[in-house]
Motif scaffolding. Structure first.
Motif, PDB file in Angstrom:
ATOM      1  N   GLN A 186       0.837  -1.204   0.000  1.00 43.87           N
ATOM      2  CA  GLN A 186       0.000   0.000   0.000  1.00 43.87           C
ATOM      3  C   GLN A 186       0.870   1.252   0.000  1.00 43.87           C
ATOM      4  O   GLN A 186       0.573   2.220  -0.700  1.00 43.87           O
ATOM      5  N   ARG A 187       1.949   1.227   0.784  1.00 43.93           N
ATOM      6  CA  ARG A 187       2.840   2.386   0.851  1.00 43.93           C
ATOM      7  C   ARG A 187       3.626   2.548  -0.449  1.00 43.93           C
ATOM      8  O   ARG A 187       3.784   3.644  -0.967  1.00 43.93           O
TER       9      ARG A 187
ATOM     10  N   THR B  66       2.842   1.389  -3.538  1.00 43.91           N
ATOM     11  CA  THR B  66       1.964   1.801  -4.638  1.00 43.91           C
ATOM     12  C   THR B  66       1.456   3.220  -4.436  1.00 43.91           C
ATOM     13  O   THR B  66       1.142   3.903  -5.419  1.00 43.91           O
ATOM     14  N   GLY B  67       1.398   3.675  -3.191  1.00 38.50           N
ATOM     15  CA  GLY B  67       0.997   5.058  -2.939  1.00 38.50           C
ATOM     16  C   GLY B  67       1.992   6.037  -3.543  1.00 38.50           C
ATOM     17  O   GLY B  67       1.604   7.035  -4.171  1.00 38.50           O
TER      18      GLY B  67
ATOM     19  N   THR C  44       1.793   5.736  -7.358  1.00 36.57           N
ATOM     20  CA  THR C  44       0.554   6.368  -7.818  1.00 36.57           C
ATOM     21  C   THR C  44       0.684   7.884  -7.811  1.00 36.57           C
ATOM     22  O   THR C  44       0.212   8.558  -8.742  1.00 36.57           O
TER      23      THR C  44
ATOM     24  N   SER D 230      -0.842   0.240 -10.149  1.00 37.66           N
ATOM     25  CA  SER D 230      -0.528   0.746  -8.813  1.00 37.66           C
ATOM     26  C   SER D 230      -1.712   1.513  -8.233  1.00 37.66           C
ATOM     27  O   SER D 230      -2.044   1.368  -7.052  1.00 37.66           O
ATOM     28  N   THR D 231      -2.339   2.328  -9.077  1.00 36.17           N
ATOM     29  CA  THR D 231      -3.479   3.123  -8.610  1.00 36.17           C
ATOM     30  C   THR D 231      -4.663   2.239  -8.232  1.00 36.17           C
ATOM     31  O   THR D 231      -5.283   2.452  -7.179  1.00 36.17           O
TER      32      THR D 231
ATOM     33  N   HIS E 153      -3.831   0.383  -5.022  1.00 36.51           N
ATOM     34  CA  HIS E 153      -3.842   1.286  -3.866  1.00 36.51           C
ATOM     35  C   HIS E 153      -5.269   1.587  -3.426  1.00 36.51           C
ATOM     36  O   HIS E 153      -5.567   1.614  -2.223  1.00 36.51           O
TER      37      HIS E 153
END
Length: 206
Positions: free
Chosen positions: A99-100, A102-103, A106, A152-153, A156
């Motif tokens: 999550q971090r 891909t954040g 993104t 990635s978006t 996320h």
């Protein structure tokens, strides 16, 4: 007070990631998916969105300001939050790490996408139509850049739904959280298909 402020900021960060940013993501992917029906269909859908009344007000308060807060606070979380991945290696800990990661990806992708499209259109350097995205995505580097950015978006957002449901007390029991895990995977696969299929259409016309 600092603890309370951090708690409120995290809740707000989570909420904005789903409403309105997540809703805008789904809408944006849906409009873009009209490209699979041909240039005319995409141009009609894009021009309809462009002609909405109070568009600049909506973009500012529904998209850009929430996205700005979510991005800034998300970067703060990415570089300050701690994981127990090295100790446990549980599935959720891996999702925490992804999550971090891909954040950040993104954020880079969206910044470039906005510059290449929305800002360019605003300054009159480009016109919002099928040819704009076709010209970008027929370049192999940018095609794969967009593939990575879109996946990635969508990851996320989908994985963030799980955190949203937990942090807002919607899924409390282990069983409900497990169900939400499966639901988030299905959502990820579905919207990733929409996004990637659209990119393939723009790049290869198939």
């Amino acid at each position: 007070m600092a603890g309370t402020r951090g708690y409120v900021n995290r809740r707000l960060h989570s909420l904005l990631g789903v409403v309105p940013i997540g809703i805008f993501l789904i809408q944006h992917l849906t409009v873009n998916f009209f490209a699979t029906r041909g240039p005319e269909a995409f141009n009609a859908a894009a021009h309809f969105m462009e002609s909405l009344p109070y568009r600049y007000v909506l973009e500012t308060f529904i998209i850009f300001l929430p996205l700005l807060f979510h991005s800034i606070y998300g970067v703060y979380i990415a570089f300050t939050a701690k994981s127990n991945l090295s100790n446990f290696g549980y599935f959720r800990n891996w999702m925490f790490i992804f999550q971090r990661i891909t954040g950040i990806i993104t954020l880079i992708f969206i910044a470039w996408h906005v510059w290449e499209t929305r800002i360019a259109i605003g300054f009159g350097w480009a016109e919002l139509n099928y040819s704009l995205m076709e010209g970008i995505l027929t370049e192999p580097f940018f095609f794969w850049f967009y593939i990575v950015g879109v996946i990635s978006t969508t990851f996320h957002f989908s994985n963030g739904l799980w955190s949203f449901f937990v942090s807002w007390g919607i899924t409390v029991s282990p069983r409900s959280q497990k169900i939400m895990t499966y639901a988030s995977i299905i959502i990820f696969l579905a919207i990733s298909y929409v996004g990637v299929r659209t990119l393939i259409q723009f790049a290869y016309g198939i």
